[in-house]
Design a protein around this motif. Sequence first.
Motif, PDB file in Angstrom:
ATOM      1  N   LEU A  28     -24.999 -10.987  10.636  1.00  0.00           N
ATOM      2  CA  LEU A  28     -25.526 -11.645   9.441  1.00  0.00           C
ATOM      3  C   LEU A  28     -24.473 -12.590   8.905  1.00  0.00           C
ATOM      4  CD1 LEU A  28     -26.967  -8.442   7.758  1.00  0.00           C
ATOM      5  CD2 LEU A  28     -28.259 -10.192   9.005  1.00  0.00           C
ATOM      6  N   ALA A  30     -23.427 -14.875   5.641  1.00  0.00           N
ATOM      7  CA  ALA A  30     -23.642 -15.316   4.254  1.00  0.00           C
ATOM      8  C   ALA A  30     -22.778 -16.562   4.085  1.00  0.00           C
ATOM      9  CB  ALA A  30     -23.302 -14.209   3.276  1.00  0.00           C
ATOM     10  N   GLY A  31     -21.634 -16.457   3.385  1.00  0.00           N
ATOM     11  CA  GLY A  31     -20.773 -17.625   3.219  1.00  0.00           C
ATOM     12  C   GLY A  31     -19.866 -17.883   4.413  1.00  0.00           C
ATOM     13  N   GLY A  32     -19.738 -16.903   5.286  1.00  0.00           N
ATOM     14  CA  GLY A  32     -18.960 -17.104   6.508  1.00  0.00           C
ATOM     15  C   GLY A  32     -17.455 -17.067   6.336  1.00  0.00           C
ATOM     16  N   THR A  33     -16.962 -16.763   5.141  1.00  0.00           N
ATOM     17  CA  THR A  33     -15.505 -16.872   4.934  1.00  0.00           C
ATOM     18  C   THR A  33     -14.748 -15.712   5.584  1.00  0.00           C
ATOM     19  OG1 THR A  33     -15.590 -15.764   2.784  1.00  0.00           O
ATOM     20  CG2 THR A  33     -15.743 -18.168   2.785  1.00  0.00           C
ATOM     21  N   ASP A  34     -15.431 -14.619   5.900  1.00  0.00           N
ATOM     22  CA  ASP A  34     -14.842 -13.594   6.765  1.00  0.00           C
ATOM     23  C   ASP A  34     -15.290 -13.823   8.207  1.00  0.00           C
ATOM     24  OD1 ASP A  34     -13.339 -11.953   4.967  1.00  0.00           O
ATOM     25  OD2 ASP A  34     -15.199 -11.082   4.220  1.00  0.00           O
ATOM     26  N   LEU A  35     -16.588 -14.066   8.362  1.00  0.00           N
ATOM     27  CA  LEU A  35     -17.167 -14.154   9.707  1.00  0.00           C
ATOM     28  C   LEU A  35     -16.565 -15.299  10.530  1.00  0.00           C
ATOM     29  CD1 LEU A  35     -19.310 -12.256  10.741  1.00  0.00           C
ATOM     30  CD2 LEU A  35     -21.010 -14.031  10.371  1.00  0.00           C
ATOM     31  N   LEU A  98     -10.869 -14.256  -8.324  1.00  0.00           N
ATOM     32  CA  LEU A  98      -9.657 -14.082  -7.508  1.00  0.00           C
ATOM     33  C   LEU A  98      -9.914 -14.248  -6.013  1.00  0.00           C
ATOM     34  CD1 LEU A  98      -8.040 -11.092  -9.411  1.00  0.00           C
ATOM     35  CD2 LEU A  98      -7.055 -13.368  -9.142  1.00  0.00           C
ATOM     36  N   GLY A 100      -9.905 -15.991  -3.067  1.00  0.00           N
ATOM     37  CA  GLY A 100      -9.468 -17.239  -2.439  1.00  0.00           C
ATOM     38  C   GLY A 100      -9.470 -18.436  -3.376  1.00  0.00           C
ATOM     39  N   SER A 109     -19.541 -14.908  -0.822  1.00  0.00           N
ATOM     40  CA  SER A 109     -20.485 -14.168  -1.663  1.00  0.00           C
ATOM     41  C   SER A 109     -19.932 -12.787  -1.992  1.00  0.00           C
ATOM     42  CB  SER A 109     -21.820 -14.010  -0.921  1.00  0.00           C
ATOM     43  OG  SER A 109     -21.646 -13.213   0.235  1.00  0.00           O
ATOM     44  N   ASN A 113     -18.376  -9.932   0.512  1.00  0.00           N
ATOM     45  CA  ASN A 113     -17.121  -9.282   0.101  1.00  0.00           C
ATOM     46  C   ASN A 113     -17.278  -7.759   0.198  1.00  0.00           C
ATOM     47  OD1 ASN A 113     -15.014  -9.039  -2.764  1.00  0.00           O
ATOM     48  ND2 ASN A 113     -14.397 -10.095  -0.924  1.00  0.00           N
ATOM     49  N   ASP A 122     -11.660  -8.124  -3.735  1.00  0.00           N
ATOM     50  CA  ASP A 122     -11.473  -8.170  -5.181  1.00  0.00           C
ATOM     51  C   ASP A 122     -12.731  -7.989  -6.022  1.00  0.00           C
ATOM     52  OD1 ASP A 122      -8.614  -8.555  -5.604  1.00  0.00           O
ATOM     53  OD2 ASP A 122      -8.890 -10.427  -4.499  1.00  0.00           O
ATOM     54  N   VAL A 165     -28.292  -6.130   2.919  1.00  0.00           N
ATOM     55  CA  VAL A 165     -28.237  -6.023   1.460  1.00  0.00           C
ATOM     56  C   VAL A 165     -28.948  -7.249   0.900  1.00  0.00           C
ATOM     57  CG1 VAL A 165     -26.793  -5.928  -0.599  1.00  0.00           C
ATOM     58  CG2 VAL A 165     -26.055  -4.763   1.482  1.00  0.00           C
ATOM     59  N   ARG A 183      -5.351  -7.306 -10.299  1.00  0.00           N
ATOM     60  CA  ARG A 183      -4.746  -6.897  -9.030  1.00  0.00           C
ATOM     61  C   ARG A 183      -3.283  -7.251  -9.057  1.00  0.00           C
ATOM     62  NH1 ARG A 183      -6.536 -11.685  -4.712  1.00  0.00           N
ATOM     63  NH2 ARG A 183      -5.282 -13.283  -5.709  1.00  0.00           N
ATOM     64  N   ASP A 191      -3.816 -14.626  -2.167  1.00  0.00           N
ATOM     65  CA  ASP A 191      -3.119 -13.529  -1.513  1.00  0.00           C
ATOM     66  C   ASP A 191      -4.025 -12.302  -1.555  1.00  0.00           C
ATOM     67  OD1 ASP A 191      -1.172 -12.142  -0.220  1.00  0.00           O
ATOM     68  OD2 ASP A 191       0.401 -12.582  -1.670  1.00  0.00           O
TER      69      ASP A 191
ATOM     70  N   GLY B  53      -9.364 -21.420   6.560  1.00  0.00           N
ATOM     71  CA  GLY B  53      -9.632 -21.448   5.125  1.00  0.00           C
ATOM     72  C   GLY B  53      -8.412 -21.382   4.223  1.00  0.00           C
TER      73      GLY B  53
HETATM   74  C1  LIG Z   1      -8.423 -18.359   2.643  1.00  0.00           C
HETATM   75  C2  LIG Z   1      -9.162 -17.140   2.222  1.00  0.00           C
HETATM   76  C3  LIG Z   1      -8.712 -16.410   1.124  1.00  0.00           C
HETATM   77  C4  LIG Z   1      -9.368 -15.256   0.711  1.00  0.00           C
HETATM   78  N1  LIG Z   1      -8.908 -14.580  -0.367  1.00  0.00           N
HETATM   79  C5  LIG Z   1      -9.548 -13.466  -0.795  1.00  0.00           C
HETATM   80  C6  LIG Z   1      -9.106 -12.767  -1.943  1.00  0.00           C
HETATM   81  O1  LIG Z   1      -8.118 -13.133  -2.582  1.00  0.00           O
HETATM   82  N2  LIG Z   1      -9.794 -11.657  -2.325  1.00  0.00           N
HETATM   83  C7  LIG Z   1     -10.887 -11.213  -1.637  1.00  0.00           C
HETATM   84  O2  LIG Z   1     -11.481 -10.222  -2.030  1.00  0.00           O
HETATM   85  N3  LIG Z   1     -11.328 -11.855  -0.550  1.00  0.00           N
HETATM   86  C8  LIG Z   1     -10.678 -12.967  -0.114  1.00  0.00           C
HETATM   87  N4  LIG Z   1     -11.126 -13.621   1.004  1.00  0.00           N
HETATM   88  C9  LIG Z   1     -12.263 -13.042   1.745  1.00  0.00           C
HETATM   89  C10 LIG Z   1     -13.583 -13.382   1.054  1.00  0.00           C
HETATM   90  O3  LIG Z   1     -13.761 -14.776   1.049  1.00  0.00           O
HETATM   91  C11 LIG Z   1     -14.708 -12.696   1.767  1.00  0.00           C
HETATM   92  O4  LIG Z   1     -14.549 -11.295   1.759  1.00  0.00           O
HETATM   93  C12 LIG Z   1     -16.072 -13.077   1.197  1.00  0.00           C
HETATM   94  O5  LIG Z   1     -16.311 -12.581  -0.094  1.00  0.00           O
HETATM   95  C13 LIG Z   1     -17.148 -12.618   2.126  1.00  0.00           C
HETATM   96  O6  LIG Z   1     -18.350 -13.222   1.742  1.00  0.00           O
HETATM   97  P1  LIG Z   1     -19.078 -14.272   2.700  1.00  0.00           P
HETATM   98  O7  LIG Z   1     -20.320 -14.639   1.987  1.00  0.00           O
HETATM   99  O8  LIG Z   1     -18.174 -15.350   3.097  1.00  0.00           O
HETATM  100  O9  LIG Z   1     -19.405 -13.302   3.913  1.00  0.00           O
HETATM  101  P2  LIG Z   1     -19.529 -13.532   5.474  1.00  0.00           P
HETATM  102  O10 LIG Z   1     -18.245 -13.924   6.067  1.00  0.00           O
HETATM  103  O11 LIG Z   1     -20.718 -14.371   5.770  1.00  0.00           O
HETATM  104  O12 LIG Z   1     -19.872 -12.024   5.876  1.00  0.00           O
HETATM  105  C14 LIG Z   1     -18.918 -10.996   5.758  1.00  0.00           C
HETATM  106  C15 LIG Z   1     -19.444  -9.727   6.439  1.00  0.00           C
HETATM  107  O13 LIG Z   1     -20.485  -9.136   5.680  1.00  0.00           O
HETATM  108  C16 LIG Z   1     -21.695  -9.115   6.415  1.00  0.00           C
HETATM  109  N5  LIG Z   1     -22.731  -9.481   5.463  1.00  0.00           N
HETATM  110  C17 LIG Z   1     -22.733 -10.603   4.688  1.00  0.00           C
HETATM  111  N6  LIG Z   1     -23.808 -10.598   3.870  1.00  0.00           N
HETATM  112  C18 LIG Z   1     -24.479  -9.450   4.129  1.00  0.00           C
HETATM  113  C19 LIG Z   1     -25.686  -8.872   3.605  1.00  0.00           C
HETATM  114  N7  LIG Z   1     -26.382  -9.478   2.630  1.00  0.00           N
HETATM  115  N8  LIG Z   1     -26.098  -7.688   4.108  1.00  0.00           N
HETATM  116  C20 LIG Z   1     -25.374  -7.057   5.071  1.00  0.00           C
HETATM  117  N9  LIG Z   1     -24.255  -7.552   5.616  1.00  0.00           N
HETATM  118  C21 LIG Z   1     -23.802  -8.740   5.147  1.00  0.00           C
HETATM  119  C22 LIG Z   1     -21.510 -10.114   7.531  1.00  0.00           C
HETATM  120  O14 LIG Z   1     -22.287  -9.809   8.664  1.00  0.00           O
HETATM  121  C23 LIG Z   1     -20.040 -10.003   7.808  1.00  0.00           C
HETATM  122  O15 LIG Z   1     -19.756  -8.915   8.632  1.00  0.00           O
HETATM  123  C24 LIG Z   1     -10.517 -14.796   1.427  1.00  0.00           C
HETATM  124  C25 LIG Z   1     -10.993 -15.537   2.515  1.00  0.00           C
HETATM  125  C26 LIG Z   1     -10.329 -16.692   2.924  1.00  0.00           C
HETATM  126  C27 LIG Z   1     -10.845 -17.464   4.099  1.00  0.00           C
END
Ligand SMILES: Cc1cc2nc3c(=O)[nH]c(=O)nc-3n(C[C@@H](O)[C@@H](O)[C@H](O)COP(=O)(O)OP(=O)(O)OC[C@H]3O[C@@H](n4cnc5c(N)ncnc54)[C@H](O)[C@@H]3O)c2cc1C
Lengths: 293, 167
Positions: A28, A30-35, A98, A100, A109, A113, A122, A165, A183, A191, B53
């Motif tokens: 799945l 969402a915003g892709g910032t982990d994926l 907090l 990123g 999202s 997260n 966070d 979700v 934090r 960080d 990122g």
């Molecule tokens: C440079 C950088 C700095 C960052 N700093 C921080 C920070 O300071 N604090 C922090 O907490 N995080 C930080 N992050 C991580 C943060 O951006 C991610 O955890 C983000 O919130 C994940 O959301 P996303 O929408 O990008 O998820 P995605 O990357 O799209 O998905 C994340 C995971 O969740 C799953 N998923 C997504 N949506 C759903 C859904 N609706 N139902 C079931 N599964 C789902 C996906 O399959 C994947 O495995 C950072 C990331 C980057 C790149």
Amino acid sequence: MNNTQYKAPASVEKAIELFSGAEIGGKLLAGGTDLLVQMHSDMIAPALLIDLKKIPQLRAIEKEADGYRIGAAVSGVELMNHTGFCTTWPGVMDGVKLIGSLQVKGRASVGGNICNASPAADSVPPMIAAGALATVVGPDGARIVPVEDIGVAPGRNSLQQGEIVVSFLLPNQLAGSGGAYQRFTPRTEMDIAVVGVAVNLTLDKAGICSHARVAVGAVAEKVLLVKQAGDALIGTRVQDDATDNLVTAVRAACRPIDDKRGTREFRVQVAGVLARRVVATALERAKGSGQNP
Amino acid sequence: MKRTMKRTMKKTHVSTVINGDEIDFLCDPSQTLLDVLRDELQMTGTKEGCGTGDCGACSVTVDGVLVCSCLVLGVEAEGAEIQTVEGMAGPDGDLHPLQRKFVEHVALQCGICTPGLLIAARSLLANNPDPSEQEVRFGLAGNLCRCTGYHNIIKAVLDAAAEMRSA
Ligand SMILES: Cc1cc2nc3c(=O)[nH]c(=O)nc-3n(C[C@@H](O)[C@@H](O)[C@H](O)COP(=O)(O)OP(=O)(O)OC[C@H]3O[C@@H](n4cnc5c(N)ncnc54)[C@H](O)[C@@H]3O)c2cc1C
Ligand code: FES
Ligand code: FES
């Protein structure tokens, strides 16, 4: 090696059909910032990416009778731009802000997260402190899951095969409620939390705490709801003895790792310090909060 | 290995508007928007620093939202309106006030971070035309610069903001 496919379904039903139908390797998005970071570093090579952002329910922020409902794929920036949500849930926003940089929050999202299941994420402690409930939908129907039950261990969540979700409900609070998250990080921006603590509490008309939930991040394999810490405040005026008991309960719950970013002792110590600070902020906000939203 | 993989993959057709021009491209679904811009469209103004990122060199706006193009898939840009640094100067080559002030204040050395900073700064000023120094520093916290020490960048952005307000 597999060829990645991309699908952007317009409904939850279609997404679940794709997700549970995809033999293996469906992910799945969402915003892709982990994926996308995981794909970039060749940690994963999904056969099918299911983009959730075209599903209206996952993008909505709505005030319902029971509270605020936010779609799982709503971005951090969308929440920051929603004045009603920000004034009602400042503690949740402490965490969201907090995540990123602005660029990252433009995509990241709360749902991602939480589902990514990092113990240092966070937005998770304040969502747990807020008592947020996730609506999870899968091939066998819908169920309601408290946010504290989603993360299991780093990178592993409790969702079953084919489950998504859809949204989170942040239940209404009484007047006199306030929350906060802080934090500790070696740097002030961009960080990963070494420790994070969130509280959400309610004071009644006489100034007595009637409700309190405390959650602690980055001190265990998942974000912890520390019931004893919240209970230490309930029935008190949230003064010296009560906050000392809260600090003791928070420290007792910590079972952190020991690494270059923070030793065990340091993380346990800081968890207590942050707990005291977030309670002070939450109290101020509770006193400043007007009517039951 | 990656290169041969890309060639054998089935490409997806994507329609976008980039800097006001309708642009269609073919990309493989795991290709980032950053790679599409640079490798498929030869729009190399947008830079890659980290790919994860952290540095902001790849900043663009998608439907008005500031993002890292290394964390967006090309296929996600279907129907979207994208702004890159190539769209900042006027059609006759007149520099945008931010670009002019970057030059005036020597806000760049190697220049790798500059396109991302310009895009992030323009986005910041669109939301907040009169930012304090602290707001500029926070607003640009997602853009790393290894050369300048940031001071001249902040000065340039504040100066450009003042000029844009009086224009
Ligand atoms: C440079 C950088 C700095 C960052 N700093 C921080 C920070 O300071 N604090 C922090 O907490 N995080 C930080 N992050 C991580 C943060 O951006 C991610 O955890 C983000 O919130 C994940 O959301 P996303 O929408 O990008 O998820 P995605 O990357 O799209 O998905 C994340 C995971 O969740 C799953 N998923 C997504 N949506 C759903 C859904 N609706 N139902 C079931 N599964 C789902 C996906 O399959 C994947 O495995 C950072 C990331 C980057 C790149
Ligand atoms: S290349 Fe995208 S943030 Fe560094
Ligand atoms: S000018 Fe070289 S990185 Fe900023």
